[in-house]
Scaffold this active site. Structure first.
Site, PDB file in Angstrom:
ATOM      1  N   GLY A   8       2.041  -1.939   7.062  1.00 50.73           N
ATOM      2  CA  GLY A   8       1.014  -1.815   8.098  1.00 50.73           C
ATOM      3  C   GLY A   8       1.570  -1.240   9.399  1.00 50.73           C
ATOM      4  O   GLY A   8       2.781  -1.094   9.587  1.00 50.73           O
ATOM      5  N   HIS A   9       0.653  -0.958  10.311  1.00 50.81           N
ATOM      6  CA  HIS A   9       1.025  -0.334  11.583  1.00 50.81           C
ATOM      7  C   HIS A   9       1.967  -1.222  12.394  1.00 50.81           C
ATOM      8  O   HIS A   9       1.844  -2.428  12.415  1.00 50.81           O
ATOM      9  CB  HIS A   9      -0.185   0.029  12.423  1.00 50.81           C
ATOM     10  CG  HIS A   9      -1.193  -1.042  12.634  1.00 50.81           C
ATOM     11  ND1 HIS A   9      -2.293  -0.864  13.410  1.00 50.81           N
ATOM     12  CD2 HIS A   9      -1.298  -2.298  12.140  1.00 50.81           C
ATOM     13  CE1 HIS A   9      -3.005  -1.960  13.404  1.00 50.81           C
ATOM     14  NE2 HIS A   9      -2.442  -2.842  12.643  1.00 50.81           N
ATOM     15  N   ASN A  10       2.919  -0.534  13.043  1.00 43.57           N
ATOM     16  CA  ASN A  10       3.840  -1.180  13.972  1.00 43.57           C
ATOM     17  C   ASN A  10       4.808  -2.157  13.313  1.00 43.57           C
ATOM     18  O   ASN A  10       5.454  -2.944  14.000  1.00 43.57           O
ATOM     19  CB  ASN A  10       3.061  -1.903  15.088  1.00 43.57           C
ATOM     20  CG  ASN A  10       2.261  -0.926  15.918  1.00 43.57           C
ATOM     21  OD1 ASN A  10       1.087  -0.715  15.669  1.00 43.57           O
ATOM     22  ND2 ASN A  10       2.918  -0.283  16.854  1.00 43.57           N
TER      23      ASN A  10
END
Lengths: 326, 326, 326
Positions: B253-255
C-alpha cells in the site's frame, strides 16, 4: 504536478466542488500561496497539511506547513490564538476539505486528444474526437469510446465495449467483449474486466465448462485498482454500482452486485453471486465488513494463545473433576 | 541454458562472487565437468546438487549427481571416505554455495543492445546505448534508462521514470509516472509500480479521492514478483529499500517502507503506511513474520476443533457448577 | 452470442458431447426453439434454465423459461403433470446437462486465421497456418504455435515455448521462455506462466538468488484465470496436469504438481513444491480442501466469540477453584 493556488482560491475551489456544503473558517493570511500537499512532519512553507486524528496533535503542533486544515476542537487545543507560521483552515470535516483541496492542486493538464499512430483501432469502433488513445492500445470492433476518455498505452478494449465520457484507463487494462464502463471511472494497470467466471459442472471425473454468457456493467465514478479482476456473469451480468471504489488485486466473482458506494480494500476475493450493500470491506475471503475484520484479525494472530488458554482450562477442569469425584 | 564448467572453475566463480567468504573443501576430481543443476533424486552425472536439510540424507546417499554440496556433518555421516561416483563439495553454508554456483552455471548471453523497431520511445526519453528495449515497449517523456537495462516486450515506462543500470523488466511490467527503480533489479511480468494508493474521504454518502501525489522509490538489487503491485505514496513516497525480495501477487500500500533486506512471500497484502523491518514475511493480511504465521496457520485449519473443546469445557463446567450448587 | 437451436437439436448435441452418457427425458414440445440461457427468475420464453438445488424450487415453480432442466424428483414435486408453459428436460445430472447444452448454444464463429500485421513474430518461430495471432502480440524465437491456436492482442510468447492445438490465450497473457501449454487450454488476461520461483539463500545479511532453471508444463484442457501466476521450477518443472481448472489470481509456486482434475478457486496461493491430488480447493494460504475451508471460515469470522467463551470459562473455573479451596 500540483499547481500553485492561494488559500483564498483553494477555499473557493472546495466551495465550488461541494456546492458550499463544507464550511471552513480561515485564521491567517488567505493570500498565502500553496504549491503542494505534505504530511505534518514533512510539510514546508508552501505545503497544505491536515490533522484529522487527534493522535497526531503533537505533529500538528510542530508542523512547518504553510496551511493546516483541522477541526475547531483541534484548533482550540493547539492554536487558541492562531499560529505565527501556519494559516489555519478550520473545518469539521478536515480530511474531506483536504481531499477537495488536494484535487484542486493536482488538476493536471489533459493529454492532447487523438489516436497514437501505433494504436490499432478497428474501423468499426466509434471513438469520440475528444478521446485520447495511447500508443499500442487495441480498440476492437463495434466498441464505443466516449468524450474525453483516455485509453492508456497497451490497453485492450474488446468487441461491443462501451466506455462513457471522461473515464481513464491506465496502461495495460483489459476489457473483454460486451462489457460497459460508466463515466468518470478510473481503472489502474493490469485490471481485467470481464474474464470468464469460474463455473464448471462435473462429468465422469472431469470438469465441463459453463459458458459465461453475461457481461460486466460498471457504473459512473468507479475506481478499480491495479491487478483487480472482475468476472463476467455466467447468465445475467456482474454489476458494480455508481461510486464504488475497489483497491488493488481484488477478485470479484461472476454475478456479484457491489452496491453503491462501497469501498473494497486490497487483496480480497468476493465469491460468485455475492450481493454487497454499501460499506467498507476489508480482509480475506470470505470477506467481512471492516469493523468485523479488525476485531477478528487481531485474534487470528493469537490463535495459539487461545489454544493455550483452552489447554489450561481443560487441565483445571480435569483436576476439579478428579477432586469432586474423590 | 547453463554452460559447462569444471568443479574447479565453479569453485573459483563462487570464490570471486563471495570475495572468498564461503570456504569449501573438494573431495574427488576437481576437473569433473558440470553442465547443470538438479535435485538429489533426478540428478545425473553432469549435474550439481545439494543437501541442506538432514531430512533428505537418504536421497543424498543414493544420488547419482556428479557433484554434491553438503555440510561437513552430512559428509561425515554419509560419505566418511568420499564417494566413488560423486565429487563432494564440503561447505558449511551448502545452500548458499549452491546458489552462487548455480548462478555461475546460468550466466546467459545478453540480448543485443538497442531498441526494437516496434518499440515506441518518446523523443524526450534518454536511453543508454547499451540498454535493450524490447518489441512494442513504450518509453514515455523525460524517462531515463540506464546502462545495460533490459526492458521486455510490451512494458510501459511512464513519464519522468528513472531506471538504473543492469535492471531487467520482463515483458508487461508497468511503471507509472515519476517512479524510480535502482540498479540490478528484476521485475516480473504483470508487476505494476506506482498505481494510486487507496485513499478516499467520505462526503455526503460518496467517496472523494485523495490525489496520490507521491511516487515509488525502489532501491538496488530488488526483485519484484509477477503481478505484484506497489502503490505510490499519497504524500511522500512508498519506499522499497536495497536488496528486498518480493514474491508474486504481493500488494504494498501507499507510503509503506520495506526495510532492507526483507523477503516477502507470495500473496500477502501490506496495508498503507506500514513500516517493516528486515525479516521474512508470509501469510495473509495483516501479515506476520513467517514463524508467527506458521504457528497460527495450523490452528486456523482446526478452528472447529478449538470450538469443540470449548463446548466440552462449557458442558463440564456447567455440570460441576450444578454439582457444587446442590 | 448464443445461436437458436430446437430442444431436439440441443438434446442431440448433448448426446454427441457425452457419447450418450447423460440420459434425458423431454416432457413437452421438442421443437420449441431456444436462443439463450438464463437464471430461473430472469428467463423468458426463448431461454433454457436449470434447477440443480432443491432450495430454488420456488423459483423453478414460477419460472417463465421456455425449457427447464431438472431432476426427476424435482419434476415430480413441481410439475407432476408437466408444465403448460415450460418444456421439461428431466435428467439426474441436471447441471451437467445444462452445461453441455449451454456450450452448444454458445458455439461461436472462429476468428479468421492468420497474423495481425501489427504482431511481431520472430522469423525463427513456427506458426501453424490455421492459428490466429492477434494485434500487437509478440511471438519470440523458436516458439511453436499449433493448429487453431488463438493468441490474443498484446500477448507475449517467449523463446522455445510450445502451444498445442486449439488453445486460446486472451489478450495480455505472458509465457516465459521454455514453457509448454497443452491442447484446448484457455488462458485469461494477465496470466503469467513461468516467472521465477521465489528462491533465495542467505549470505552475509543479503539474499542470493537461486537461478530458476526449470519450466512450467501445462497439460491439455486446462483453464487458467485472469491474473493467475504459475512459477517455473527451480530445478525440474512445475506441472499442471490435464483438465485442471484454476480460477483468477491464484499463485502457484515453483515445482508444484497440480493433479488432474483439480479445480482451484480464486485468490489462493500454493507454496512451492506442493503436490495436490485431485479435488476442489478454496480459501487462503495454506489452502484447504473446500469442505474443510467452509467449516473453518465461519469460525474465522467469530474468533472474538470463541475468545469471549474462553474468558467466561476461565472466570467460572476460577470461581469454582476458589470455592473448592475454601
Amino acid at each position: 504536478m500540483p499547481g500553485p493556488l492561494s488559500i483564498e482560491h483553494l477555499a473557493a475551489a472546495v466551495e465550488r466542488a461541494t456546492s458550499g456544503a463544507l464550511g471552513a473558517h480561515v485564521i491567517g493570511d488567505p493570500q498565502r500561496v500553496i504549491t503542494t500537499v505534505a504530511p505534518l512532519e514533512a510539510a514546508q512553507a508552501g505545503a497544505l497539511s491536515f490533522l484529522a486524528n487527534p493522535r497526531y496533535r503533537r505533529f500538528a503542533a510542530a508542523t512547518q506547513a504553510g496551511a493546516l486544515v483541522l477541526s475547531e476542537a483541534d484548533q482550540r487545543a493547539l492554536f487558541p490564538t492562531g499560529s505565527p507560521t501556519c494559516v489555519l483552515i478550520v473545518c469539521e470535516a478536515a480530511y474531506t476539505w483536504f481531499a477537495f483541496a488536494a484535487q484542486a492542486l493536482a488538476e493536471s493538464t489533459e493529454p492532447a486528444a487523438g489516436c497514437a499512430p501505433s494504436a490499432v483501432v478497428h474501423p468499426g469502433a466509434r471513438i469520440d474526437r475528444s478521446a485520447t488513445i495511447g500508443p499500442l492500445a487495441v480498440i476492437d470492433e463495434d466498441s464505443s469510446i466516449g468524450a474525453g476518455v483516455q485509453i492508456g498505452a497497451g490497453c485492450y478494449v474488446g468487441r461491443r465495449v462501451r466506455i462513457s465520457e471522461a473515464t481513464r484507463l491506465h496502461p495495460g487494462v483489459r476489457i473483454y467483449d460486451g462489457c460497459r464502463i460508466g463515466a468518470r471511472c478510473l481503472l489502474h494497470s493490469g485490471a481485467v474486466i470481464g474474464a470468464d467466471g469460474f463455473g464448471f459442472a462435473p462429468f465422469r471425473g472431469r470438469w465441463v465448462k459453463i459458458p459465461q454468457s453475461g457481461a460486466v456493467l460498471i457504473g459512473d465514478d468507479v475506481e478499480i485498482g491495479a491487478g483487480t479482476t472482475i468476472d463476467r456473469g455466467a447468465m445475467g451480468d456482474t454489476v458494480i454500482e455508481d461510486g464504488v471504489k475497489i483497491d488493488n488485486q481484488v477478485q470479484i466473482g461472476h454475478n456479484c452486485r457491489i452496491g453503491a458506494p462501497s469501498a473494497i480494500a486490497g487483496c480480497v476475493g468476493i465469491a460468485g453471486s455475492a450481493t454487497r450493500e454499501a460499506g467498507f470491506y476489508t480482509g480475506i475471503y470470505p470477506f467481512m465488513r471492516n469493523r468485523d475484520w479488525e476485531r477478528n484479525a487481531v485474534l487470528l494472530r493469537h490463535l495459539d494463545e487461545l489454544r493455550e488458554r483452552i489447554r489450561r482450562l481443560e487441565a483445571q477442569v480435569r483436576t476439579q473433576q478428579t477432586g469432586s469425584d474423590r
